[in-house]
Write a protein that holds these residues in place. Structure first.
Motif, PDB file in Angstrom:
ATOM      1  N   ARG A  19       0.818  -1.225   0.000  1.00 22.53           N
ATOM      2  CA  ARG A  19       0.000   0.000   0.000  1.00 22.53           C
ATOM      3  C   ARG A  19       0.848   1.271   0.000  1.00 22.53           C
ATOM      4  O   ARG A  19       0.360   2.349  -0.286  1.00 22.53           O
ATOM      5  CB  ARG A  19      -0.960  -0.015   1.188  1.00 22.53           C
ATOM      6  N   ARG A  84       0.763 -11.780   8.300  1.00 20.72           N
ATOM      7  CA  ARG A  84       1.306 -11.224   9.557  1.00 20.72           C
ATOM      8  C   ARG A  84       1.183 -12.208  10.708  1.00 20.72           C
ATOM      9  O   ARG A  84       2.141 -12.421  11.470  1.00 20.72           O
ATOM     10  CB  ARG A  84       0.550  -9.930   9.890  1.00 20.72           C
ATOM     11  N   ASP A 110       3.908  -3.854  15.664  1.00 20.89           N
ATOM     12  CA  ASP A 110       4.190  -3.723  14.235  1.00 20.89           C
ATOM     13  C   ASP A 110       5.484  -2.950  14.006  1.00 20.89           C
ATOM     14  O   ASP A 110       5.653  -1.863  14.563  1.00 20.89           O
ATOM     15  CB  ASP A 110       3.068  -2.950  13.531  1.00 20.89           C
ATOM     16  N   ARG A 113       4.980   0.710  13.129  1.00 22.97           N
ATOM     17  CA  ARG A 113       4.520   1.725  14.093  1.00 22.97           C
ATOM     18  C   ARG A 113       5.734   2.299  14.831  1.00 22.97           C
ATOM     19  O   ARG A 113       6.085   1.850  15.933  1.00 22.97           O
ATOM     20  CB  ARG A 113       3.533   1.111  15.083  1.00 22.97           C
ATOM     21  N   ALA A 166      -7.910  -0.752  17.146  1.00 21.88           N
ATOM     22  CA  ALA A 166      -6.861  -1.580  17.736  1.00 21.88           C
ATOM     23  C   ALA A 166      -5.494  -1.117  17.247  1.00 21.88           C
ATOM     24  O   ALA A 166      -5.280  -0.930  16.034  1.00 21.88           O
ATOM     25  CB  ALA A 166      -7.076  -3.037  17.346  1.00 21.88           C
ATOM     26  N   TYR A 167      -4.598  -0.893  18.174  1.00 20.33           N
ATOM     27  CA  TYR A 167      -3.213  -0.552  17.842  1.00 20.33           C
ATOM     28  C   TYR A 167      -2.312  -1.705  18.301  1.00 20.33           C
ATOM     29  O   TYR A 167      -2.775  -2.772  18.645  1.00 20.33           O
ATOM     30  CB  TYR A 167      -2.814   0.763  18.534  1.00 20.33           C
ATOM     31  N   THR A 168      -1.025  -1.448  18.327  1.00 19.58           N
ATOM     32  CA  THR A 168      -0.071  -2.357  18.973  1.00 19.58           C
ATOM     33  C   THR A 168       0.853  -1.497  19.815  1.00 19.58           C
ATOM     34  O   THR A 168       0.919  -0.274  19.584  1.00 19.58           O
ATOM     35  CB  THR A 168       0.778  -3.152  17.939  1.00 19.58           C
ATOM     36  N   GLN A 170       0.324  -5.417  21.407  1.00 19.60           N
ATOM     37  CA  GLN A 170      -0.704  -6.262  21.975  1.00 19.60           C
ATOM     38  C   GLN A 170       0.012  -7.258  22.889  1.00 19.60           C
ATOM     39  O   GLN A 170       1.041  -7.803  22.510  1.00 19.60           O
ATOM     40  CB  GLN A 170      -1.527  -6.942  20.873  1.00 19.60           C
ATOM     41  N   THR A 192      -6.207 -10.610  11.888  1.00 22.43           N
ATOM     42  CA  THR A 192      -5.443  -9.406  11.518  1.00 22.43           C
ATOM     43  C   THR A 192      -4.732  -8.784  12.709  1.00 22.43           C
ATOM     44  O   THR A 192      -3.919  -7.866  12.537  1.00 22.43           O
ATOM     45  CB  THR A 192      -6.363  -8.343  10.878  1.00 22.43           C
ATOM     46  N   ASP A 193      -5.064  -9.263  13.918  1.00 20.27           N
ATOM     47  CA  ASP A 193      -4.283  -8.843  15.082  1.00 20.27           C
ATOM     48  C   ASP A 193      -4.300  -9.962  16.108  1.00 20.27           C
ATOM     49  O   ASP A 193      -5.098 -10.898  16.015  1.00 20.27           O
ATOM     50  CB  ASP A 193      -4.806  -7.517  15.669  1.00 20.27           C
ATOM     51  N   LYS A 216       0.188   3.442  12.457  1.00 19.13           N
ATOM     52  CA  LYS A 216       0.830   2.434  11.604  1.00 19.13           C
ATOM     53  C   LYS A 216       1.086   3.087  10.244  1.00 19.13           C
ATOM     54  O   LYS A 216       0.152   3.605   9.609  1.00 19.13           O
ATOM     55  CB  LYS A 216      -0.078   1.220  11.439  1.00 19.13           C
TER      56      LYS A 216
HETATM   57  C1  LIG Z   1      -2.233  -5.319  14.119  1.00 17.11           C
HETATM   58  C2  LIG Z   1      -2.841  -4.037  13.624  1.00 17.11           C
HETATM   59  O1  LIG Z   1      -1.845  -3.039  13.517  1.00 17.11           O
HETATM   60  C3  LIG Z   1      -3.900  -3.574  14.590  1.00 17.11           C
HETATM   61  O2  LIG Z   1      -4.570  -2.457  14.066  1.00 17.11           O
HETATM   62  C4  LIG Z   1      -3.490  -4.216  12.234  1.00 17.11           C
HETATM   63  O3  LIG Z   1      -4.520  -5.184  12.305  1.00 17.11           O
HETATM   64  C5  LIG Z   1      -2.475  -4.639  11.205  1.00 17.11           C
HETATM   65  O4  LIG Z   1      -3.180  -4.707   9.974  1.00 17.11           O
HETATM   66  P1  LIG Z   1      -2.346  -4.816   8.642  1.00 17.11           P
HETATM   67  O5  LIG Z   1      -3.332  -4.856   7.511  1.00 17.11           O
HETATM   68  O6  LIG Z   1      -1.542  -6.097   8.773  1.00 17.11           O
HETATM   69  O7  LIG Z   1      -1.493  -3.590   8.598  1.00 17.11           O
END
Ligand SMILES: C[C@](O)(CO)[C@H](O)COP(=O)(O)O
Ligand SMILES: Nc1ccn([C@@H]2O[C@H](COP(=O)(O)OP(=O)(O)OP(=O)(O)O)[C@@H](O)[C@H]2O)c(=O)n1
Length: 229
Positions: A19, A84, A110, A113, A166-168, A170, A192-193, A216
């Protein structure tokens, strides 16, 4: 007085950054004179409770070895995976080979981030140190949300007071997360998380409110914003 909370870290860094449409995986794009991932690692490497740090890299990664941190003995690396979640699972298994135990706390953050502040890291650790499940940094939604219809037009406007992003990092116990991820992936569940795997296992992670600027880097404007702040 903060209570010491020993923890391990997994940094999923095996993505290609599609992306971003950049000339290299986004975790290696420059930010304020250093690679983005170097900023990300800094927040953890200085922490007194860090037990070990595992970076998950793509097999074809030709960028990591060019970084000064590649020679840092505190950083181990392992192979990433197709998604991931696969990278994270590989990271957990690699941490076990480094001596991490099933009941140890693991934080997954991540590589994309780079703006995690120590204050948010410590807030997460302190809020979850005695939690029976674990949880994640998250931010209450600030904008009005729109559910989109198949025609691309507004379908509905959900009550945003019930939604957080949701962030990281986690933070979960290694054994719990390993079991939840393995089972969810084996069942073909889209993960995805880390929290979504724990939820699939029937548990309810705690949300710890963090800073909204722990963003992110996903699209070019995200990196442009960080470069300006
Ligand atoms: C894990 C995450 O950053 C939480 O918001 C998000 O799910 C990662 O998503 P991505 O599509 O793998 O960037
Ligand atoms: N197979 C994968 C895919 C992603 N990641 C990592 O997971 C984090 C969040 O993923 P995302 O933002 O989606 O990164 P990319 O997958 O690289 O981005 P894109 O989807 O645009 O390709 C990133 O640090 C990325 O390097 C990973 O370790 N292994």
């Amino acid at each position: 007085m903060t209570v010491p909370t020993p923890f391990w870290v997994v940094i999923p860094a095996a993505g290609i950054g599609q992306r971003m449409q950049a000339d290299r995986p986004k975790q290696y794009l420059p930010l304020k004179g250093r690679a983005l991932i170097e900023h990300t690692l800094d927040c953890f490497l200085g922490h007194p409770d860090l037990c070990g740090l595992m970076v998950c890299l793509a097999d074809q990664d030709a960028w990591w070895e060019q970084l000064p941190c590649a020679a840092d003995g505190r950083i181990q690396r392992c192979r990433g995976g197709r998604e991931r979640a696969d990278s994270v699972l590989n990271g957990l298994q690699a941490l076990q080979q480094q001596g991490a135990r099933a009941n140890d706390w693991v934080l997954v953050h991540d590589a994309a981030r780079p703006n995690l502040l120590r204050s948010d890291l410590d807030k997460l650790l302190q809020h979850l140190a005695a939690d029976p499940v674990g949880g994640l940094l998250a931010v209450p939604v600030r904008d009005t949300l729109k559910q989109v219809g198949t025609d691309g037009r507004v379908q509905s406007t959900p009550d945003r007071s019930r939604f957080w992003q949701a962030y990281t990092p986690q933070m979960f116990r290694l054994g719990d997360l390993q079991q939840a991820l393995s089972s969810a992936l084996a069942a073909g569940v889209s993960i995805t998380d880390e929290a979504s795997a724990i939820e699939w296992a029937g548990k309810r992670p705690r949300l710890v409110e963090g800073r909204a600027d722990n963003i992110k880097v996903t699209r070019p404007e995200d990196l442009e914003w960080l470069a300006r702040h």
